[in-house]
Structures are given as structure tokens and as C-alpha cells.
Design an enzyme around this catalytic site. Structure first.
Site, PDB file in Angstrom:
ATOM      1  N   HIS A   1       3.809   4.087 -37.536  1.00  0.00           N
ATOM      2  CA  HIS A   1       4.676   3.732 -36.424  1.00  0.00           C
ATOM      3  C   HIS A   1       4.269   2.395 -35.842  1.00  0.00           C
ATOM      4  O   HIS A   1       3.084   2.124 -35.717  1.00  0.00           O
ATOM      5  CB  HIS A   1       4.557   4.762 -35.304  1.00  0.00           C
ATOM      6  CG  HIS A   1       4.851   6.144 -35.736  1.00  0.00           C
ATOM      7  ND1 HIS A   1       5.377   7.075 -34.889  1.00  0.00           N
ATOM      8  CD2 HIS A   1       4.691   6.763 -36.912  1.00  0.00           C
ATOM      9  CE1 HIS A   1       5.530   8.198 -35.536  1.00  0.00           C
ATOM     10  NE2 HIS A   1       5.115   8.041 -36.769  1.00  0.00           N
TER      11      HIS A   1
ATOM     12  N   TYR B   1      -7.503  11.218 -39.306  1.00  0.00           N
ATOM     13  CA  TYR B   1      -8.024  10.410 -40.400  1.00  0.00           C
ATOM     14  C   TYR B   1      -6.916   9.483 -40.877  1.00  0.00           C
ATOM     15  O   TYR B   1      -5.745   9.709 -40.584  1.00  0.00           O
ATOM     16  CB  TYR B   1      -8.630  11.259 -41.526  1.00  0.00           C
ATOM     17  CG  TYR B   1      -7.744  12.314 -42.144  1.00  0.00           C
ATOM     18  CD1 TYR B   1      -6.955  12.026 -43.257  1.00  0.00           C
ATOM     19  CD2 TYR B   1      -7.731  13.614 -41.645  1.00  0.00           C
ATOM     20  CE1 TYR B   1      -6.184  13.000 -43.845  1.00  0.00           C
ATOM     21  CE2 TYR B   1      -6.954  14.591 -42.231  1.00  0.00           C
ATOM     22  CZ  TYR B   1      -6.174  14.279 -43.328  1.00  0.00           C
ATOM     23  OH  TYR B   1      -5.408  15.251 -43.910  1.00  0.00           O
TER      24      TYR B   1
END
Ligand SMILES: *[C@@H]1O[C@H](CO)[C@@H](O)[C@H](O)[C@H]1NC(C)=O
Length: 320
Positions: free
Chosen positions: A296, A248
Site C-alpha cells: 500500500h 514480516y
């Protein structure tokens, strides 16, 4: 040595302040001169942001999904069934509904959100906790926005030059609960029914349950400024913005999309790694250089943020 250090300190502080101020002034003069966000939206808009047609954005942005719960809102069953798997909720839809009813006995039935207006641009700063804020001098720029959203325990005391000091909205969940000023909105991100019970009790009689981490029994916050993210909104972010990738969405990413729904202009600070690829928080000394948390580069969330910036829907500040 110590003596010298003490003598140096105020000078260093002044120098730092002057350099921050210079960066700010240079930035603002550039901002006012060629207004990076301005692609002329035409008359009638109070903002500088480009609101031109954009198919990629239009295919994702759905204005009619409510970011916050209100007393009248009924959560669709399919949204509940998606939400209950986030943290393995065992209790039923009926328990959820009852808990939400109790919640609105304590908090405003409709969330306290500033409405759009042709005379006023709601400019927002979404401030993440990345170490790339360290030495950024973004403080005055962040302070200049109408709405300033901070996440979890992101602190300001001692870091004002880089992160500013104003906080209009504090995003939290029970495990990151903290005391707030009387004029700061508490924005709860609920991941389980207990989180809804927590916010109701932590501001009234006290909460004495347990979670995967210790949680505060009581916190100080203004009850009139509590708002709770709609689980259906979380599902929308996951399915529409992330195309169902990953478990999620991260809190940071959901906050950013939420800002797109409640602001006219969204400025994003403190997301992503620092220039050396580190993922520490701005208030931490870097110990573990391999630490990987947060957004990231290369992940879908990060790519989507950069894409929003390329499409001029947000302004993304890389930090230092
Ligand atoms: C937008 O959201 C509303 C409310 O959830 C939904 O009914 C509608 O189908 C959505 N529109 C699109 C194009 O997905």
C-alpha cells in the site's frame, strides 16, 4: 454483431501490437539517449546504474548476508528463533538442520547464482502481479533483461504484451507451487520447516502433508536450479530494511531486496496499485474495488521502494 467482432479482432490485435511497439521504441530511444540511470559510475563498471556513495543505502545494504541457503551455511540460532514465529513452527532447531541436510541431498550444495563480473552487467526485472501492468506495454522491455523474476502464480500466457514471456526465476512457496520449464530457477521462500520438506519431496517421491491450503503433491522443475531463501536473509530484510515494522516482509518486498543482492541493475515492474488505487492482479477482472492486498502507498515497504528509486538503486515502473 458477432460477425463484426470476429472481423475486428485481428485488426485490434495488430493495432495493440503496433502501439506497444511504438511505446517500446520511444522508451528505448529515450533510454539510450539520456540513460535515466546513468550518472556515470566511472570506468570499470559494465552498468549504467549509479553506484555512488549513499549513506542511507550503505547503512542498510549488507553484502555479507547470504540470500540463499547452501550446504555449508549454518543458520544462527537467533535467526531460527525469529523465523519459527512466522507461521508458528513447533519443531526444533535440530529438526530444521536435519531437514536442510536432506534438502541438500537432492539440490545443489551451492545455489546457482551468476557471479558479478566486470564485463557483464546482470540486469534484472522483478515482476510483481499488480493490475498496473494491464495495458502497460512493458512486455518487450521486461524480456530484454538477463534475469526475470516472477512471483507465485503470476502468468504470462495471454499477457505477453504487458508482462513479457521469459521467466528465469520463479518465486514460490508450497501453497503457490506450479510446474516450471527446465531452464527456470525455482526460488523457494520457506516460512516453516514443512516448506523445506515440501520442495524436497514434491520434486522426488511426492509430498503428502497438508497446509492451510491444498498443496501440490508433485511439481515439475529442474532440480539443479532450485534455490532456497535463507531465513537469516528474511530476518535481515525485516530488521534492517523495515526497521522491524509489521509482522514480516511481504514476498514482493523480500524478492526486491534479494534482487539488489544478486543483480547489478534492478528494474521493478508490477508493484503497487494501479492509477485508480486498485489492488487486483493483472490477470483478474476488477470485481472488488475495495480489495486491499499487496503493497500500500503509505506503508513502510512502499515508501522504502520509492526511496530506493529516488536514490537510483532501482528503477521503478509505475505501469498504467
Ligand atoms: C552484515 O552481516 C553479517 C552476516 O550476517 C554480520 O556478521 C554483520 O554484523 C553485518 N554487518 C552490519 C553492519 O550489520
Amino acid at each position: 454483431m458477432d460477425h463484426l467482432k470476429q472481423k475486428m479482432k485481428p485488426t485490434v490485435k495488430v493495432l495493440l501490437l503496433v502501439s506497444c511497439l511504438t511505446v517500446f521504441l520511444v522508451f528505448m530511444s529515450g533510454y539510450l539517449k539520456d540513460t535515466p540511470l546513468s550518472l556515470d559510475v566511472g570506468s570499470g563498471s559494465p552498468c549504467q546504474q549509479c553506484l555512488s556513495d549513499d549513506q542511507w543505502f550503505a547503512a542498510r545494504f549488507n553484502k555479507s548476508v547470504e540470500p540463499f541457503l547452501s550446504a555449508e551455511h549454518t543458520l544462527p540460532k537467533d535467526a531460527f528463533n525469529w523465523w519459527k514465529y512466522l507461521q508458528n513452527e513447533k519443531r526444533s532447531y535440530d529438526v530444521y538442520s536435519e531437514t536442510v541436510r536432506n534438502l541438500f541431498q537432492v539440490f545443489p550444495a551451492t545455489p546457482n547464482v551468476q557471479k558479478p563480473s566486470p564485463n557483464h552487467c546482470r540486469t534484472c526485472a522483478v515482476v510483481g502481479n499488480s493490475g498496473n501492468l494491464k495495458g502497460s506495454c512493458y512486455g518487450p522491455l521486461i524480456n530484454s533483461h538477463n534475469i526475470i523474476l516472477r512471483m507465485n502464480t503470476g502468468r504470462t500466457t495471454g499477457y505477453e504484451a504487458d508482462v513479457g514471456h521469459r521467466t528465469t526465476h520463479r518465486i514460490m512457496y508450497p501453497e503457490s507451487g506450479m510446474d516450471l520449464d527446465d531452464d527456470t530457477h525455482l526460488v523457494l521462500f520457506p516460512f516453516k520447516i514443512q516448506d523445506l520438506e515440501w520442495v524436497t519431496k514434491a520434486l522426488t517421491t511426492g509430498f503428502f502433508g497438508t497446509s492451510y491450503m491444498p498443496v501440490r503433491h508433485k511439481i515439475k522443475a529442474n532440480k539443479d536450479l532450485v534455490m532456497v531463501i535463507n531465513p537469516a536473509f528474511m530476518k535481515y530484510v525485516h530488521e534492517t530494511w523495515l526497521e522491524k515494522r509489521g509482522g514480516y516482509p511481504s514476498t514482493g518486498f523480500m524478492s526486491l531486496i534479494m534482487a539488489l543482492h544478486i543483480c547489478d541493475e534492478v528494474h521493478v515492474f508490477g508493484f503497487g496499485a494501479d492509477k485508480d488505487g486498485n489492488w487486483n492482479h493483472y490477470w483478474e477482472e476488477l470485481r472488488n474495488k475495495k480489495l486491499k492486498t499487496g503493497l500500500h502507498p503509505g506503508t513502510h515497504e512502499y515508501e522504502t521502494i520509492l526511496r530506493l528509486a529516488r536514490h537510483l538503486k532501482i528503477k521503478f515502473y509505475m505501469g498504467s
